[in-house]
Design a protein around this motif. Structure first.
Motif, mmCIF file in Angstrom:
data_model
loop_
_atom_site.group_PDB
_atom_site.id
_atom_site.type_symbol
_atom_site.label_atom_id
_atom_site.label_comp_id
_atom_site.label_asym_id
_atom_site.label_seq_id
_atom_site.Cartn_x
_atom_site.Cartn_y
_atom_site.Cartn_z
ATOM 1 N N GLY A 229 -45.934 -14.179 -6.356
ATOM 2 C CA GLY A 229 -46.939 -13.192 -5.953
ATOM 3 C C GLY A 229 -46.311 -11.895 -5.480
ATOM 4 O O GLY A 229 -46.983 -11.089 -4.842
ATOM 5 N N GLU B 122 -44.322 -11.386 -3.136
ATOM 6 C CA GLU B 122 -44.322 -11.258 -1.683
ATOM 7 C C GLU B 122 -42.938 -10.970 -1.106
ATOM 8 O O GLU B 122 -42.807 -10.728 0.094
ATOM 9 C CB GLU B 122 -44.919 -12.511 -1.039
ATOM 10 N N VAL C 88 -43.802 -2.589 -7.366
ATOM 11 C CA VAL C 88 -44.274 -3.537 -6.360
ATOM 12 C C VAL C 88 -44.877 -2.743 -5.209
ATOM 13 O O VAL C 88 -44.197 -1.936 -4.575
ATOM 14 C CB VAL C 88 -43.137 -4.443 -5.863
ATOM 15 N N ALA D 264 -55.930 -7.838 -4.022
ATOM 16 C CA ALA D 264 -54.668 -8.570 -4.147
ATOM 17 C C ALA D 264 -54.579 -9.659 -3.096
ATOM 18 O O ALA D 264 -55.328 -9.671 -2.119
ATOM 19 C CB ALA D 264 -53.496 -7.607 -4.011
ATOM 20 N N TYR E 103 -48.088 -7.876 -0.934
ATOM 21 C CA TYR E 103 -47.602 -7.127 -2.090
ATOM 22 C C TYR E 103 -48.237 -7.598 -3.391
ATOM 23 O O TYR E 103 -48.706 -8.730 -3.496
ATOM 24 C CB TYR E 103 -46.071 -7.276 -2.201
ATOM 25 N N HIS E 104 -48.223 -6.708 -4.384
ATOM 26 C CA HIS E 104 -48.664 -7.046 -5.739
ATOM 27 C C HIS E 104 -47.959 -6.107 -6.710
ATOM 28 O O HIS E 104 -47.324 -5.114 -6.295
ATOM 29 C CB HIS E 104 -50.187 -6.937 -5.863
ATOM 30 N N TRP F 241 -48.289 -3.348 -9.237
ATOM 31 C CA TRP F 241 -49.190 -2.303 -9.729
ATOM 32 C C TRP F 241 -48.482 -1.532 -10.832
ATOM 33 O O TRP F 241 -47.727 -0.604 -10.588
ATOM 34 C CB TRP F 241 -49.609 -1.374 -8.592
ATOM 35 N N TYR G 69 -58.397 -6.415 -9.263
ATOM 36 C CA TYR G 69 -57.976 -7.697 -9.821
ATOM 37 C C TYR G 69 -59.156 -8.618 -10.125
ATOM 38 O O TYR G 69 -60.139 -8.662 -9.380
ATOM 39 C CB TYR G 69 -57.042 -8.411 -8.844
ATOM 40 N N ASN H 88 -51.502 -4.735 -14.109
ATOM 41 C CA ASN H 88 -51.396 -5.114 -12.701
ATOM 42 C C ASN H 88 -51.442 -6.642 -12.600
ATOM 43 O O ASN H 88 -52.309 -7.265 -13.221
ATOM 44 C CB ASN H 88 -52.557 -4.542 -11.883
ATOM 45 N N ASP I 104 -50.822 -10.267 -9.910
ATOM 46 C CA ASP I 104 -50.586 -10.834 -8.583
ATOM 47 C C ASP I 104 -50.951 -12.316 -8.575
ATOM 48 O O ASP I 104 -51.658 -12.808 -9.466
ATOM 49 C CB ASP I 104 -51.419 -10.097 -7.531
ATOM 50 N N ASP I 105 -50.452 -13.028 -7.577
ATOM 51 C CA ASP I 105 -50.898 -14.381 -7.217
ATOM 52 C C ASP I 105 -50.873 -15.352 -8.393
ATOM 53 O O ASP I 105 -51.888 -15.946 -8.755
ATOM 54 C CB ASP I 105 -52.307 -14.306 -6.631
#
Length: 541
Positions: free
Chosen positions: A365, A367, A386, A400, A404-405, A407, A469, A498, A500-501
């Motif tokens: 993710g 992070e 990031v 997100a 952090y994610h 982008w 997202y 983009n 994330d996760d």
């Protein structure tokens, strides 16, 4: 014992007909070989529950005999072994105690599943003379070794977990070694697990993605299936900021006056010893909290309440350093003993397997606040991609998870490139889920690829262009047990991605993703190479 003479009778010549029959039978046998039963993925008698060494081969010495397989719960001057089942291997069970030495081998197995191997070990702490080793059957090469470092000389059994995924598909065996004769010169062993579809270091249903309390045990009235929800906001505000589709909202369909507990399945702490989860609800350390307990004695080791927001439905992350308890069997208990206003607790996304291959790979993710563990090619993805921004240039929440994610639009749309994840083993139901945003373009997508041959196994695109997202999925059910990697692709000079996760190990009952949830484009697109899309900058709430 039957004695065989070394003298051999002269063979008789076969007739032509007999020779033909013999050759036909030989051919049939050769042809049948591929159909022979494959080497099993588990060893014989892994927990010594036969009460003896059936399935194990003593290759040297007297340290390991049937008499060293014990059903004792304690060792006379203390308690308890905490074995799995009734029997276990206690190296000091015989009159010889620490004096005998020897070696024994398990049966051969083919490594499958996640590639994780685990077992309970006790006895002396001596990596040179008292250890369990993993060997490759083809050349007997030693691949891994472990001694009883958890307690450093103790009869108590504690778990060792190996990530042996580099050897998936290979025929392997375990060797148990005792070449020590002085004090603590013995080894204890139990519950050898060579095949897992889910890491032993993770609890069942850690994010409530079954849509109910499967894997959890409730007491009282505070927690039930009705409190597991897919709601994204609570009616007078939002979003929750949860992980995945479902989460446990203590106030859903219940009043704050209800009390009770909710207990997870047990897990063995491995890796770095880091534990994380999301928490919301009331701030009350005495009556509303998540606690970490040791399974052997029920002792409470750590506790956390919702201090980040101090009474808020929104989730915030909790991270514990539980390295002092690596190798121990643990569980979570969620407690609601509060009544009245804010007398409820929200929880989600328990992660106890931070570096186990087959579960979430490292930095899935982003992070770490960087591209740590990922490999970038081209210019579309860099450390500058990031982001900790919470809102898009248009002012919408990114949605997100965590801080952090990735982008991809942060550096503009005209850059192209790829970003490749660490490898991992497909587990659970075979579904991978992630949050995706960016540009709807056939050259902008996420793909899962086979590590073995580089073949693309599945692909998912953005859908409708948007910065915010939405959850999407990759179906790899046909590839469970295979080693794969994810490739994030931005091959478009007018688009970006983009991400994330990313979650790579989901319960088989996890619900499908509603692709109709994608909405129309919102403030994206255009060819810009400075300051992000439309020349704007993201915002932090």
């Amino acid at each position: 014992m039957r004695i065989l003479s070394s003298a051999r009778p002269r063979p008789r010549a076969l007739s032509a007909a007999a020779l033909a029959v013999a050759l036909a039978l030989a051919g049939a046998l050769v042809a049948a070989q591929p159909g022979e039963a494959a080497t099993p993925a588990t060893i014989d008698n892994p927990s010594f529950e036969t009460g003896d060494l059936t399935g194990w081969n003593v290759v040297e010495g007297q340290a390991f005999t049937d008499a060293t397989v014990s059903d004792a719960t304690g060792w006379g001057w203390g308690c308890c072994f905490n074995p799995d089942g009734v029997h276990h291997l206690w190296g000091a069970a015989t009159a010889g105690g620490d004096t005998p030495t020897g070696r024994m081998h398990s049966s051969v197995f083919t490594l499958d599943g996640t590639g994780e191997i685990s077992f309970l070990i006790g006895g002396g702490n001596d990596p040179e003379n008292l250890y369990v080793a993993l060997h490759r059957a083809s050349d007997d090469a030693e691949l891994m070794r472990a001694t009883n470092t958890a307690f450093a000389d103790s009869e108590i059994l504690s778990r060792v977990v190996w990530d042996a995924s580099d050897h998936l598909g290979q025929d392997l065996y375990l060797e148990v070694v005792d070449t020590a004769s002085a004090g603590w010169g013995h080894i204890n062993l139990d519950d050898v697990r060579t095949y897992t579809e889910r890491s032993i270091a993770q609890i069942a249903n850690p994010g409530f993605e079954t849509g109910d309390l499967t894997g959890w045990t409730a007491t009282g009235q505070a927690f039930g299936a009705a409190q597991v929800t897919d709601r994204t906001e609570w009616g007078w505000g939002g979003p929750f900021g949860h992980d995945g589709r479902y989460h446990l909202w203590g106030a859903n369909n219940a009043s704050d006056d209800k009390t009770g507990t909710l207990t997870s399945s047990t897990f063995s702490l491995g890796g770095t010893g880091e534990i994380s989860f999301l928490i919301g609800g009331g701030n009350d350390l005495e009556n509303l909290y998540v606690a970490l307990h040791r399974a052997s004695d029920g002792a409470e080791l750590m506790r956390a309440t919702n201090t980040a927001f101090a009474n808020s439905e929104a989730y915030s992350p909790v991270r514990w350093n539980a390295a002092d308890h690596i190798g121990e069997e643990l569980y979570f208990r969620i407690v609601d003993d509060a009544r009245g206003g804010w007398g409820h607790i929200n929880v989600d996304a328990f992660d106890t397997a931070d570096d186990v291959v087959g579960h979430e790979f490292d930095n899935a993710g982003f992070e770490a606040g960087s591209l740590q563990g990922w490999t970038a090619d081209g210019e579309a993805f860099s450390e500058a991609s990031v982001s900790s921004a919470t809102r898009t240039p248009a002012g919408e929440p990114f949605g997100a998870q965590g801080t952090y994610h990735l982008w991809g639009g942060g550096q503009g749309d005209c850059l192209t490139g790829t970003l490749t994840s660490p490898r991992f083993v497909v587990g659970g139901s075979g579904e991978i889920r992630l949050l995706l945003g960016g540009t709807d373009d056939p050259d902008v997508y996420v793909a899962a690829e086979s590590v073995a041959d580089g073949q693309e196994l599945a692909r998912v695109g953005v859908g409708s262009s948007r910065e915010t997202y939405q959850e999407v999925g990759l179906d790899l059910a046909a590839h469970v047990g295979e080693t794969v990697r994810l490739r994030l692709v931005d091959g478009s000079p007018t688009g970006h991605l983009n991400v994330d996760d990313i979650r790579t190990l989901l319960d088989g009952t996890a619900p499908g993703i509603d692709t109709a949830a994608w909405s129309t484009p919102t403030g994206t697109s255009g060819s810009h190479c400075a300051g992000g899309p439309s020349g704007a900058t993201p915002q932090n709430a």
